[in-house]
Design an enzyme around this catalytic site. Structure first.
Site, PDB file in Angstrom:
ATOM      1  N   ASP A   1      16.660  22.865 -15.451  1.00 27.12           N
ATOM      2  CA  ASP A   1      16.525  23.110 -14.029  1.00 27.12           C
ATOM      3  C   ASP A   1      16.440  21.949 -13.318  1.00 27.12           C
ATOM      4  OD1 ASP A   1      15.168  23.657 -11.440  1.00 27.12           O
ATOM      5  OD2 ASP A   1      13.726  25.071 -12.242  1.00 27.12           O
ATOM      6  N   HIS A   2      17.276  21.526 -12.269  1.00 27.38           N
ATOM      7  CA  HIS A   2      17.561  20.285 -11.685  1.00 27.38           C
ATOM      8  C   HIS A   2      16.121  19.912 -10.812  1.00 27.38           C
ATOM      9  CE1 HIS A   2      19.067  22.442  -8.417  1.00 27.38           C
ATOM     10  NE2 HIS A   2      18.583  21.444  -7.471  1.00 27.38           N
TER      11      HIS A   2
ATOM     12  N   HIS B   1      13.109  27.463  -9.685  1.00 26.76           N
ATOM     13  CA  HIS B   1      12.481  26.172  -8.848  1.00 26.76           C
ATOM     14  C   HIS B   1      11.065  26.391  -8.505  1.00 26.76           C
ATOM     15  CE1 HIS B   1      16.597  25.225  -9.339  1.00 26.76           C
ATOM     16  NE2 HIS B   1      17.176  25.602  -8.465  1.00 26.76           N
TER      17      HIS B   1
END
Length: 501
Positions: free
Chosen positions: A181-182, A244
């Site tokens: 999950d960037h 996110h």
């Protein structure tokens, strides 16, 4: 402290795609040019296209030039020389034999000791197929470590995610599965822990006795663009909230870990999800707002409504905006609402967390205490990186009024240092075997269980729960009304306030 990466071969499935071009190649180059990756590494790009090694290296060179301003020509050439290409059908056994032969030769040429990282920058339909073949065809049977990186979405609901997880775990151990999950690679998301646990002034008041509410906003100015086929199946809830937004909620709400070790930190994040109030259908209607963007003006130009975008079903009920009021039912957070919102075609691109503290005794200074701003701690995640604290002070002169003042720290203003790109940090952690900022299976499962409740309620009442907002706004009026019922309002993102000044 950033450690040097061990010798390894990296296999990028989907190496001719947009993610590899824009993010993965530049991230690897940054690690290389900073000296974290030495010369003993190789990268194998995999795709269905016809490419030679030389053509692929030219593509890598072009990606670095485009996305890494100021990169040195000779340094890029030397970096790109470590890249190799293999045309591959990932559903064919023979293709994996070709991959094994290439990797074995690169092990010898670069002394990578059988250490391999497999990055799946592919369509989700292949997330189970590739690990299965890597195992069955013996490619993971080396003396070195084997790790696999999987992009989102990890399933589309709890049953599909569970099935996918079972399939992958037949080939890789949980400790070797890196669900990326960037957002967790962003500097200020990781800094939430330091701001809290490294400053007694905050940790001592980080609870429902002193905090009134928490707001998390992640807004985009772009529309669906060319992602309609994917977005029509996901919408904002699956695209942003399931991963996110919930990750940022966990980072804000988690308890102090016993030690700063991956499992201790991830244990505390999971406890937050276990304390998250799961909604029934009536509670979804009350506490979750979903909407689509309509036509509007962005930078003076008219932009189309979502329903008029290319490849979007004109009868689509897909949401491009979600706002929700969340409750964390534990000792620390009972009674503190967590408001989240995310959407496309909004007035500004911004990701920001606002901690609103309870009002002080303003009546001591002025009868109309309503006009005074409460103390706010803002954590700026993007596009600015930093933190600001809003306090009240007395302006000059003979007055009892209060004046809100901001004390700010901008991370990108530090001398000669911008924060590493999120993918750079996360790939670095993968190669070192550090899993702190990757999602563990129980996190994924709990987040899907929460999201599935919302999805089910929407499916049962598809028309009544969908509203609309004008492109270029900050979302639908229903999202404002949800907060107004509690006596709150959305805080404008900092960069929107700057634009208006």
């Amino acid at each position: 402290m950033i450690h040097s990466i061990p010798n390894a071969s990296i296999v990028i499935f989907g190496a001719t795609g947009d993610l590899a071009h824009r993010k993965l190649f530049p991230a690897l180059y940054q690690l290389y040019q900073k000296g974290h990756m030495k010369e003993n590494f190789s990268v194998v790009g995999v795709s269905r296209k016809e490419y030679s090694h030389e053509e692929f290296q030219k593509d890598v060179y072009g990606a670095i030039e485009e996305h890494t301003p100021g990169a040195e020509t000779e340094k890029i050439k030397k970096f790109a020389s470590h890249f190799y290409y293999l045309k591959m059908d990932v559903t064919s056994e023979k293709s994996y034999h070709d991959l094994e032969e290439l990797l074995n030769s690169l092990d010898r040429d670069y002394s990578t000791n059988g250490n391999r990282l497999y990055y799946l920058a592919m369509a989700p339909s292949f997330f189970g197929t590739i690990p299965t073949f890597l195992k069955s065809e013996g490619i993971t049977n080396t003396e070195g470590w084997q790790r696999i990186v999987i992009e989102k979405p990890f399933g589309h609901d709890l049953p599909s995610a569970t099935e996918l997880n079972k399939e992958i775990q037949q080939s890789f151990n949980e400790n070797d599965i890196y669900r990326i999950d960037h957002y967790l690679g962003k500097e200020m998301v990781q800094n939430i822990q330091v701001i809290r646990f490294g400053n007694a002034i905050f940790e001592s008041i980080w609870n429902n006795k002193y905090i009134d509410s928490v707001q998390i906003t992640s807004s985009e100015t772009l529309g669906v663009e060319d992602r309609a086929p994917y977005y029509e199946k996901s919408g904002a809830l699956l695209d942003m909230v399931q991963n996110h937004m919930l990750q940022m909620v966990m980072m804000v709400a988690m308890e102090p870990p016993g030690e700063l070790k991956p499992e201790h930190i991830r244990d505390e994040k999971v406890k937050v999800l276990r304390s998250l109030r799961f909604f029934n259908e009536e509670e979804v209607q009350k506490n979750v707002v979903r909407a689509q963007y309509g036509e509007g003006k962005m930078k003076g130009e008219t932009v189309p409504a979502y329903l008029n975008e290319d490849k979007v079903d004109p009868e689509s009920k897909t949401e491009t905006f979600v706002a929700a009021k969340l409750f964390i039912d534990n000792f620390r957070w009972t009674g503190v609402p967590f408001y989240i919102r995310t959407g496309k075609r909004m007035a500004v691109k911004s990701t920001e967390i606002v901690i609103q503290f309870k009002q002080g005794p303003m009546a001591l200074y002025h009868a109309n205490k309503e006009q005074y701003q409460p103390n706010l701690l803002r954590i700026h995640i993007q596009p600015d990186e930093g933190v600001s604290l809003t306090l009240n002070a007395k302006p000059k002169g003979d007055t009892s009024d209060l004046l809100p003042i901001d004390m700010s720290y901008n991370n990108q203003a530090t001398a000669d240092m911008n924060s590493p790109e999120a993918y750079e940090k996360l790939i670095h952690d993968c190669l070192l075997g550090k899993s702190t900022y990757f999602t563990r299976w129980d996190e994924v499962a709990l987040s899907w269980e929460f999201i599935d409740r919302i999805t089910s309620a929407w499916h049962n009442n598809p028309d009544a729960s969908l509203t609309h907002y004008e492109s270029g706004s900050m979302g639908p009026v229903e999202a404002d009304e949800m907060l107004q019922r509690d006596g709150h309002s959305w805080w404008e993102p900092t960069n929107l306030r700057k634009d208006c000044d």
